[in-house]
Design a protein around this motif. Structure first.
Motif, PDB file in Angstrom:
ATOM      1  N   ALA A  31      -4.087  -1.416  -1.496  1.00  0.00           N
ATOM      2  CA  ALA A  31      -2.767  -0.806  -1.312  1.00  0.00           C
ATOM      3  C   ALA A  31      -2.358  -0.825   0.157  1.00  0.00           C
ATOM      4  O   ALA A  31      -1.200  -1.115   0.486  1.00  0.00           O
ATOM      5  N   VAL A  32      -3.294  -0.537   1.048  1.00  0.00           N
ATOM      6  CA  VAL A  32      -2.995  -0.564   2.483  1.00  0.00           C
ATOM      7  C   VAL A  32      -2.643  -1.984   2.913  1.00  0.00           C
ATOM      8  O   VAL A  32      -1.670  -2.208   3.645  1.00  0.00           O
ATOM      9  N   MET A  33      -3.408  -2.952   2.452  1.00  0.00           N
ATOM     10  CA  MET A  33      -3.128  -4.346   2.824  1.00  0.00           C
ATOM     11  C   MET A  33      -1.783  -4.804   2.271  1.00  0.00           C
ATOM     12  O   MET A  33      -1.032  -5.498   2.957  1.00  0.00           O
ATOM     13  N   ALA A  34      -1.440  -4.391   1.072  1.00  0.00           N
ATOM     14  CA  ALA A  34      -0.154  -4.761   0.469  1.00  0.00           C
ATOM     15  C   ALA A  34       0.990  -4.113   1.259  1.00  0.00           C
ATOM     16  O   ALA A  34       2.014  -4.757   1.523  1.00  0.00           O
ATOM     17  N   ALA A  35       0.832  -2.857   1.638  1.00  0.00           N
ATOM     18  CA  ALA A  35       1.874  -2.167   2.403  1.00  0.00           C
ATOM     19  C   ALA A  35       2.078  -2.836   3.752  1.00  0.00           C
ATOM     20  O   ALA A  35       3.215  -3.012   4.213  1.00  0.00           O
ATOM     21  N   GLN A  36       0.985  -3.226   4.408  1.00  0.00           N
ATOM     22  CA  GLN A  36       1.098  -3.882   5.706  1.00  0.00           C
ATOM     23  C   GLN A  36       1.749  -5.250   5.595  1.00  0.00           C
ATOM     24  O   GLN A  36       2.499  -5.661   6.463  1.00  0.00           O
ATOM     25  N   ALA A  37       1.506  -5.924   4.488  1.00  0.00           N
ATOM     26  CA  ALA A  37       2.093  -7.259   4.281  1.00  0.00           C
ATOM     27  C   ALA A  37       3.611  -7.167   4.091  1.00  0.00           C
ATOM     28  O   ALA A  37       4.331  -8.114   4.378  1.00  0.00           O
ATOM     29  N   HIS A  38       4.084  -6.019   3.619  1.00  0.00           N
ATOM     30  CA  HIS A  38       5.508  -5.845   3.384  1.00  0.00           C
ATOM     31  C   HIS A  38       6.255  -5.190   4.538  1.00  0.00           C
ATOM     32  O   HIS A  38       7.460  -5.004   4.474  1.00  0.00           O
ATOM     33  N   GLU A  39       5.519  -4.820   5.594  1.00  0.00           N
ATOM     34  CA  GLU A  39       6.172  -4.238   6.768  1.00  0.00           C
ATOM     35  C   GLU A  39       6.890  -5.349   7.534  1.00  0.00           C
ATOM     36  O   GLU A  39       6.379  -6.459   7.646  1.00  0.00           O
ATOM     37  N   PRO A  40       8.051  -5.035   8.072  1.00  0.00           N
ATOM     38  CA  PRO A  40       8.749  -6.039   8.875  1.00  0.00           C
ATOM     39  C   PRO A  40       7.958  -6.365  10.139  1.00  0.00           C
ATOM     40  O   PRO A  40       7.348  -5.481  10.736  1.00  0.00           O
ATOM     41  N   SER A  41       7.931  -7.616  10.511  1.00  0.00           N
ATOM     42  CA  SER A  41       7.170  -8.038  11.694  1.00  0.00           C
ATOM     43  C   SER A  41       7.903  -7.694  12.976  1.00  0.00           C
ATOM     44  O   SER A  41       9.064  -7.791  13.104  1.00  0.00           O
TER      45      SER A  41
END
Length: 82
Positions: free
Chosen positions: A72-82
């Motif tokens: 879940a943490v990795m998925a959330a980080q992947a969806h954060e704007p760069s």
């Protein structure tokens, strides 16, 4: 006789695989460990789980919680704007 919780790390070598899903790398249970967890859950539902199996189920459940959190943490980080 004292039974102790299995070390979750003892399950990892044969119980964990890493799977690429789209742009995410996720931790997953192998089919073997997933099947074992289901078998233990079925025995628990039927009230035929031994004390050792109960500890095994608790250990697998703890790993499941850890992997779900990490994924879940990795998925959330992947969806954060760069």
């Amino acid at each position: 006789m004292t039974t102790t919780l299995l070390k979750p790390s003892s399950i990892l070598p044969e119980g964990l695989c890493i799977q690429q899903v789209n742009n995410l790398t996720l931790f997953k249970f192998t089919d073997k460990l997933g099947d074992r967890m289901q078998e233990l859950l079925d025995k628990k539902k039927a009230d035929t789980l031994t004390a050792e199996e109960s500890l095994e189920l608790e250990t697998i459940g703890e790993l499941d919680n850890i992997f779900s959190y990490i994924n879940a943490v990795m998925a959330a980080q992947a969806h954060e704007p760069s």
